[in-house]
Design a protein around this motif. Structure first.
Motif, PDB file in Angstrom:
ATOM      1  N   ILE A 184       0.852  -1.192   0.000  1.00  0.00           N
ATOM      2  CA  ILE A 184       0.000   0.000   0.000  1.00  0.00           C
ATOM      3  C   ILE A 184       0.884   1.238   0.000  1.00  0.00           C
ATOM      4  O   ILE A 184       2.028   1.202   0.471  1.00  0.00           O
ATOM      5  CB  ILE A 184      -0.958   0.020   1.226  1.00  0.00           C
ATOM      6  N   GLU A 221      -2.721   4.857   1.755  1.00  0.00           N
ATOM      7  CA  GLU A 221      -3.396   3.604   2.106  1.00  0.00           C
ATOM      8  C   GLU A 221      -4.148   3.004   0.927  1.00  0.00           C
ATOM      9  O   GLU A 221      -5.120   2.272   1.101  1.00  0.00           O
ATOM     10  CB  GLU A 221      -4.341   3.798   3.302  1.00  0.00           C
ATOM     11  N   HIS A 254      -8.784   1.731  -1.788  1.00  0.00           N
ATOM     12  CA  HIS A 254      -8.321   1.988  -0.430  1.00  0.00           C
ATOM     13  C   HIS A 254      -8.375   0.675   0.344  1.00  0.00           C
ATOM     14  O   HIS A 254      -9.339  -0.086   0.239  1.00  0.00           O
ATOM     15  CB  HIS A 254      -9.213   3.039   0.234  1.00  0.00           C
ATOM     16  N   GLN A 296      -6.978  -1.587  10.824  1.00  0.00           N
ATOM     17  CA  GLN A 296      -6.819  -0.147  10.624  1.00  0.00           C
ATOM     18  C   GLN A 296      -5.745   0.410  11.555  1.00  0.00           C
ATOM     19  O   GLN A 296      -4.871   1.185  11.139  1.00  0.00           O
ATOM     20  CB  GLN A 296      -8.145   0.567  10.862  1.00  0.00           C
ATOM     21  N   ILE A 317      -2.299  -0.703  10.313  1.00  0.00           N
ATOM     22  CA  ILE A 317      -1.833   0.012   9.115  1.00  0.00           C
ATOM     23  C   ILE A 317      -1.355   1.413   9.483  1.00  0.00           C
ATOM     24  O   ILE A 317      -0.318   1.883   8.998  1.00  0.00           O
ATOM     25  CB  ILE A 317      -2.948   0.052   8.059  1.00  0.00           C
ATOM     26  N   LYS A 318      -2.109   2.116  10.322  1.00  0.00           N
ATOM     27  CA  LYS A 318      -1.699   3.454  10.764  1.00  0.00           C
ATOM     28  C   LYS A 318      -0.337   3.387  11.453  1.00  0.00           C
ATOM     29  O   LYS A 318       0.549   4.216  11.206  1.00  0.00           O
ATOM     30  CB  LYS A 318      -2.744   4.020  11.737  1.00  0.00           C
TER      31      LYS A 318
END
Length: 609
Positions: free
Chosen positions: A270, A274, A298, A309, A312-313
């Protein structure tokens, strides 16, 4: 706006034509001017010679012979007619006393004429101008008639240059015609030369279109022109090198794609926004999407999971590797171990993150199963061992201290206790046998299953035969309905064990004097084997768990019947290794029906078998 493109020939040909036309025009202009000047100079030389001769003649006539003006005029006309030249004699005062072509009485004073003034000044004069008297363009030459006088007269000769102009005009027309014909010939020649130049270029362009269409193995032909031949050679070399690089890149891409596709782990790349750069089939399968439709989407459109989530952040916020376990619930619980690595481009600039997904659901399940297994095995083995230990202690306590003979009651009690010990030992043996069988099935994971086209009727009858003694002891009849033609792709040993476990359970839990039915039939490409009893049945809340290890609906009765709690788990593993499934239907007090569904043998399987 894009300007309209023109062909090379229409750039070369007009240029050639303009150059040729301009050259011919300049040549024609120069030739016309040259010949006109040549004619004028020739006429001037001839006229100058006549004038010098006439200068002496009229000096003699005026100053020696003393001719009168009328005689001078007559002499002018006579000589003028002979030499076809206009002769004019002008006195110093400008009065015309003789002219070969005109009447002197009507002629105006000529003193102010330019050529006359130059001649009176003592020099020769040449002038070209229009004559009002003769209405023609004339060339004038004036010379002073000097004969020891301070007031010389002037003799002027003139010829018409209209003839010269006519000749020049005729020449100009001829040159114009020649110019036109030459221009046409030059145009054809230019067109021919232009085509000779542009045709190889056009041919190279047409052949080069093969390159643009991806045919890099095509080779351009070599034109006769050295420069174009060198260009064709350079383009062929470029195509060859480009083809090699494309093949290398394609092979490299295919290798990467093969590795990417064959990876069991899911891989998603990604970017910083994202968005998905690339995703392999394993990752797409985890999220139940096709890889082709996921690119540029996305990532959270695909994986709507809060833990993912957060991961990923966190991964995008650091350049260090990040690892975590997350749970995804898509109808069934899936445990994923995810690992992230920073993604950099060729300039070593951060472009996103690479996330690797590994399905560890089975590992976590096995860990849980192993924990439960250890606890259950400990409990199941402890129960018979405790019974054996207790009855052995009782027997030891009942042994007479003095070594005397045993009474009949003591012998009977010893026999009963030893029977209980034997029963628990046998139970432990069955338990260990089932544990070993289950461990073997789980360890091999179906890799040791030897499929062959095998008739099911004999297999079922053999499994029923193992249960005959138990069934006869309890007056339970076993009815088998299986056509001889039904053939399945099975491992005979394992499938026989699965049928035996179901039939043994059915006989075990059926009431005395009842019956157990076994029914096998072909349904399409599948085979169904039903084992149905008339026992106490199973409540609905227990049905989803009965294939778990050591799970018992009625623990006390199961142990009394000698069950280990592993039979149905073994059946489930065997059926799954046969690419089939097992179903159960039961109601309390109405009996239970187990159904094994496996693929049938095809004609090809039966021939190869």
């Amino acid at each position: 706006m894009h300007r309209k493109k023109t062909k090379l020939i229409w750039r070369v040909f007009p240029s050639f034509l303009v150059i040729i036309l301009l050259s011919l025009t300049v040549e024609a202009w120069y030739s016309t001017s040259y010949f006109k000047n040549f004619f004028l100079e020739t006429a001037q030389r001839e006229l100058m010679g006549r004038t010098f001769l006439l200068q002496d003649r009229f000096a003699q006539a005026l100053y020696v012979d003393g001719l009168t003006p009328q005689q001078i005029d007559t002499l002018c006309k006579t000589l003028g007619e002979k030499i076809q030249t206009r002769i004019t004699v002008i006195l110093h005062s400008g009065v015309v006393i003789g002219d070969s072509f005109a009447r002197v009485e009507t002629m105006e004073n000529h003193r102010k004429r330019p050529e006359i003034q130059d001649a009176l000044s003592g020099g020769k004069s040449v002038a070209v101008r229009y004559s009002d008297t003769l209405d023609k363009n004339m060339m004038y030459i004036a010379l002073p008639i000097v004969y020891s006088r301070s007031d010389p007269a002037v003799i002027r000769t003139a010829v018409s240059i209209s003839a010269i102009d006519a000749k020049i005009e005729a020449m100009r027309n001829s040159i114009a015609l020649v110019l036109l014909l030459t221009t046409m010939a030059a145009a054809l020649a230019s067109l021919y030369v232009s085509r000779r130049i542009t045709n190889p270029v056009e041919q190279m362009r047409q052949e080069a279109q093969a390159f643009s269409m991806g045919n890099l193995t095509h080779r351009l032909s070599y034109p006769d022109t050295e420069e174009l031949a060198q260009l064709a050679e350079a383009m062929n070399f470029m195509a060859s090198e480009l083809n090699k690089k494309i093949i290398d890149a394609r092979n490299h891409s295919q290798e990467l794609e093969a590795v990417h596709t064959s990876m069991q782990e899911g891989v998603i790349a990604i970017n910083a926004q994202e968005q998905i750069i690339t995703i392999n089939k394993a990752a797409a399968k985890i999220f139940d999407f096709s890889p082709e439709i996921l690119k540029t989407k996305h990532v959270l459109e695909v994986a709507r999971n809060y833990d993912l989530q957060v991961f990923i952040k966190k991964a995008l916020a650091t350049s260090e590797p990040v690892e975590d376990d997350i749970v995804i619930d898509r109808g069934e619980r899936m445990v994923l171990n995810i690992h992230s690595t920073a993604l950099y481009d060729t300039q070593d600039k951060r472009m996103g993150t690479l996330i690797i997904f590994r399905d560890i659901t089975r590992i976590r399940l096995l860990e849980t199963m192993h924990k439960d297994f250890a606890a259950n095995v400990s409990h199941e083995l402890k129960t018979p061992l405790t019974a054996i230990k207790g009855f052995i202690e009782i027997i030891l306590e009942m042994m007479p201290d003095n070594g005397g003979a045993l009474s009949q009651d003591s012998v009977a009690q010893y026999g009963r206790f030893l029977g209980i010990i034997e029963k628990n030992v046998n139970r432990m043996v069955r338990l260990i046998d089932d544990l070993l069988a289950l461990a073997r099935l789980e360890r091999l994971k179906g890799t040791d299953v030897q499929f062959e086209a095998h008739p099911l009727a004999g297999l079922i009858q053999k499994a029923v035969g193992f249960c005959a003694d138990r069934a006869q002891a309890r007056s339970v009849t076993v009815d088998v309905h299986c056509p001889e033609a039904i053939t399945g792709m099975v491992d005979p040993t394992l499938m026989e064990q699965a049928v035996f476990n179901l039939v043994d359970n059915a006989v075990k839990y059926s009431s005395d004097g009842t019956s157990v039915s076994i029914h096998a039939e072909q349904k399409g490409h599948d085979i169904e084997i039903q084992v149905k009893d008339t026992g106490p049945g199973i409540d609905q809340e227990h049905l989803p768990k009965i294939f778990n290890r050591f799970y018992r609906v009625d623990k006390g009765r199961s142990r009394d019947q000698g069950g280990t709690g592993l039979g149905l788990a073994i059946v489930k593993h065997i059926v799954q290794y046969h690419n089939g499934r097992i179903e159960v239907e039961s109601r309390r007090g109405k009996g239970t029906c187990f159904t094994i569904i496996i693929p049938g043998a095809t004609e090809k399987d039966m021939v190869s078998g």
